[in-house]
Design an enzyme around this catalytic site. Sequence first.
Site, mmCIF file in Angstrom:
data_model
loop_
_atom_site.group_PDB
_atom_site.id
_atom_site.type_symbol
_atom_site.label_atom_id
_atom_site.label_comp_id
_atom_site.label_asym_id
_atom_site.label_seq_id
_atom_site.Cartn_x
_atom_site.Cartn_y
_atom_site.Cartn_z
ATOM 1 N N HIS A 314 69.807 2.334 -23.476
ATOM 2 C CA HIS A 314 68.723 3.068 -24.141
ATOM 3 C C HIS A 314 67.899 3.912 -23.190
ATOM 4 C CE1 HIS A 314 68.902 0.890 -28.038
ATOM 5 N NE2 HIS A 314 69.393 -0.070 -27.275
ATOM 6 N N LYS A 498 53.741 7.520 -30.319
ATOM 7 C CA LYS A 498 54.835 6.872 -29.595
ATOM 8 C C LYS A 498 54.207 6.187 -28.390
ATOM 9 C CE LYS A 498 56.761 11.023 -29.187
ATOM 10 N NZ LYS A 498 58.135 10.819 -29.582
ATOM 11 N N ARG A 499 55.003 5.355 -27.667
ATOM 12 C CA ARG A 499 54.442 4.760 -26.466
ATOM 13 C C ARG A 499 53.956 5.835 -25.509
ATOM 14 N NH1 ARG A 499 54.919 -0.722 -25.259
ATOM 15 N NH2 ARG A 499 53.807 -0.159 -23.379
ATOM 16 N N LYS A 504 57.187 11.335 -21.840
ATOM 17 C CA LYS A 504 56.986 11.777 -23.228
ATOM 18 C C LYS A 504 55.947 12.899 -23.305
ATOM 19 C CE LYS A 504 58.125 7.177 -25.105
ATOM 20 N NZ LYS A 504 59.279 7.396 -26.003
ATOM 21 N N THR A 605 63.394 8.007 -32.202
ATOM 22 C CA THR A 605 63.690 7.682 -33.590
ATOM 23 C C THR A 605 62.524 8.088 -34.492
ATOM 24 O OG1 THR A 605 62.990 5.437 -33.045
ATOM 25 C CG2 THR A 605 65.355 5.808 -33.262
ATOM 26 N N LYS A 609 62.169 9.904 -38.412
ATOM 27 C CA LYS A 609 61.290 9.466 -39.513
ATOM 28 C C LYS A 609 60.419 10.626 -39.990
ATOM 29 C CE LYS A 609 61.268 5.027 -37.202
ATOM 30 N NZ LYS A 609 60.599 4.259 -36.152
HETATM 31 C C1 26Q Z 1 62.337 -4.074 -18.685
HETATM 32 C C2 26Q Z 1 62.119 -4.947 -17.632
HETATM 33 C C3 26Q Z 1 60.971 -5.730 -17.599
HETATM 34 C C4 26Q Z 1 60.054 -5.631 -18.634
HETATM 35 C C5 26Q Z 1 60.275 -4.764 -19.667
HETATM 36 C C6 26Q Z 1 61.404 -3.974 -19.694
HETATM 37 C C7 26Q Z 1 61.627 -3.022 -20.803
HETATM 38 C C8 26Q Z 1 61.114 -3.270 -22.080
HETATM 39 C C9 26Q Z 1 61.305 -2.377 -23.111
HETATM 40 C C10 26Q Z 1 62.343 -1.853 -20.620
HETATM 41 C C11 26Q Z 1 62.533 -0.960 -21.669
HETATM 42 C C12 26Q Z 1 62.009 -1.207 -22.925
HETATM 43 C C13 26Q Z 1 62.147 -0.295 -24.061
HETATM 44 C C14 26Q Z 1 62.899 0.787 -24.091
HETATM 45 C C15 26Q Z 1 62.940 1.667 -25.244
HETATM 46 O O1 26Q Z 1 62.225 1.489 -26.209
HETATM 47 N N1 26Q Z 1 63.815 2.687 -25.232
HETATM 48 C C16 26Q Z 1 63.914 3.618 -26.343
HETATM 49 O O2 26Q Z 1 64.976 3.198 -27.180
HETATM 50 C C17 26Q Z 1 65.026 3.966 -28.362
HETATM 51 C C18 26Q Z 1 66.087 3.393 -29.252
HETATM 52 O O3 26Q Z 1 67.356 3.668 -28.742
HETATM 53 C C19 26Q Z 1 65.267 5.424 -28.050
HETATM 54 O O4 26Q Z 1 65.194 6.160 -29.239
HETATM 55 C C20 26Q Z 1 64.232 5.950 -27.060
HETATM 56 O O5 26Q Z 1 64.563 7.267 -26.665
HETATM 57 C C21 26Q Z 1 64.165 5.029 -25.851
HETATM 58 O O6 26Q Z 1 63.123 5.431 -24.988
#
Ligand code: 26Q
Length: 764
Positions: A314, A498-499, A504, A605, A609
């Site tokens: 992702h 979004k986050r 972003k 995503t 929406k």
């Molecule tokens: C990793 C290590 C330690 C702590 C946290 C994490 C961590 C947590 C969450 C790393 C990444 C995430 C989240 C990633 C994320 O939300 N990615 C998004 O995924 C979506 C679904 O595929 C995409 O549409 C987005 O583009 C992408 O940013």
Amino acid sequence: MDVKNRLQEITRAKYGLELSQCGDSQLYHALLQLTQELSTARPAPKGERKLYYFSAEFLIGKLLSNNLLALGVYNEVNSLLAQCGKSLSAIEDVEPEPSLGNGGLGRLAACFLDSIAALGLPGDGVGLNYHYGLFKQEFAHRRQYEQPNPWIEDEGWLIPTGEAFEVPFGFGPVKARLFDIAVPGANSGVANRLHLFDVEQPAPAPADGIDFDKTDLPARLTSFLYPDDSDESGRLLRVYQQYFMVSAGAQLILKELEERGFALDTISEHVAVQINDTHPSMVIPELVRLLTQRGLSMDAAVEQVSKTCAYTNHTILAEALEKWPLTFIEKVAPQLVPILKELDARAKAAHSDPRVAILQGEAGKEIVHMAHLDIHYGYSVNGVAALHTEILKNSELRHFYDIYPAKFNNKTNGVTLRRWLEVCNPRLAALLDECVGPEWRTDPTRLNKLMDFYNDSAVLDKLLDIKADNKHRASDLFARDQYGIRLDPDAVFDIQVKRLHEYKRQQMNALYVIQKYLEIKAGKLPARPVTVIFGAKAAPAYVMAKHIIHLILCLRRLIENDPQVRPWLHVAMVENYNVTWAERLIPACDISEQISLASKEASGTGNMKFMANGAVTLGTLDGANVEIAELVGPDNIYTFGAASNYVIELYDQKAKDSKKGYQSKVYYERPAVKPLVDFLLDPALTALGDEAALKALWTDLTTKDWFMALLDVEAYSAARDRAIADYGDRAAWARKMLVNTARSGYFSSDRTIAQYNEDIWHLS
Ligand code: 26Q
């Protein structure tokens, strides 16, 4: 079942009250019970092969409406309540939102479960029962503060199963208790499960904010969902969480395999494990461990697991790819270390290129590269949008693509239109029924038929009317829940939710706000009033992200206090943006901001929406925006900015020579850009906020600007002005809205899941 009678029985038994005498909370709990009864009465889907979707996050959001819809009783319940003078949306306000995810990845997992069940496929989710979801965001002094976000209630969605598995941690065994959330499928008559593991004796609520003793294990194991850019001290706990989830999940798989009557050495025929990003990657060595422990040879175990597990990537951000020190694993689950070494040795024997090794670094200081583990020992590697997958193949993971070209495939993300259109935008859904027939609800490609109404002024007027209505509704809720702040429903609603992340580029959006502010002060008015709406949580330890929130909140105050600017420009920022707010804001949006630096957003995503709800995208050619642009055509989207190839080239140049590639200073010096950036230091702004924070942001933009906001800001501003001007031709704009909704069927997660099943899972 007669829904009315049953609901009446429930309220009489529970409260001794008739339906019409119940308050919203009583009705919510009665409906919860009804929904649970209907869901648990449903059979699980049948099939020779079953999917387990492993994910550290399932951002399911509130479940009541969605489940009523899936169970086919939504309309009936709605009119029943109306007869008693009640509204489902008021009742839903009682429901706490389970925020068991950070953002896109977690929400995607929730949409996928919805679609898997709707398609009648046998597939369960496996995750953790965090007691506090992603922190609750509060604003004070124009800053973000984090508070615990509890969601578990005595009467809620969690079903205790009575099942438990023992997870062998380095410090000793811990019992993982299994709770389930039912996932009823729309129109399929079946229900799957979301399996959430929890410790036996979770710790009580933390005393002080979201800080807690991260070494208090096992009690704190499932306390919190880790924010995506978390602090150092949480990293070890994160690995404990991951192993807890995958070990219990792997044991559950083997138990069910046995119950279904299949031999362990046939697991790859009967089970598919999808690994959602690298967070659950330890499921690979854990399955190998359990299979060998139960009698399979190492060769057989490795072969079986390699044909069972598949990996979804992702992210392209190198810093987000998980790498853990081997010493962490040694501490958390020492029994995995020999397995990891064996898997690494096998990979090294087959592929001498050190860049593809699983264990990297000198002895004693090795790090485990989780993605490498997944790619060597998974049978499928997929990206989440066409562009993303190409970038993985050509840049980030090219050494792996050279070795395993056949493993790589794309699965463009999708969203469930049940939650993101039917439930959140009922009037638009009803209009679609009229225009294209209700079949779009099960076959979203039918939305294409809306194109037949491209010149139908009655339909176009209705689209505008529905949008206006949604804007009013969102404004009312905003005033109700956001300290009475009023949005002007007659202004253009321009939304970025979004986050918060530098890639972003919320900071670029803020620079545009500054530009408009300065223009209005100088007497140049925009084409029409604009309301810029932000919603974003920053990871607690992500300093720059917090500075950007501070900037936005300072701008909000500055403009609010300025009677010259206020009629033309309004900045709003939703406190505690979550799924519930997304459901309110997305149907009300005119312009959807999708402005990440090209090549950085894997898919997005939210963009899908918004599109489905008739917003027009203002975006870079990044992630799934590229596919949106292809589907709607250039007249129905506003694209701008540097292309991904060029951006990647700039980064490559910079990596070779830091004086080459993108130099923000060059763009900062441009006459149209400098005043915007320098406004961060303007006394009008610094008087409202923390000068040091604004200065830090200024310094970053002028000397680093890693995500190239200054490279694109001029093109962005021009495209945005054009969109806001075009909005004035209401008929032409309504056509853009129509095309966006008509072409959004492709982005149904039902399509995505059908493709996963066809190419990867082969469930039936
Ligand atoms: C990793 C290590 C330690 C702590 C946290 C994490 C961590 C947590 C969450 C790393 C990444 C995430 C989240 C990633 C994320 O939300 N990615 C998004 O995924 C979506 C679904 O595929 C995409 O549409 C987005 O583009 C992408 O940013």
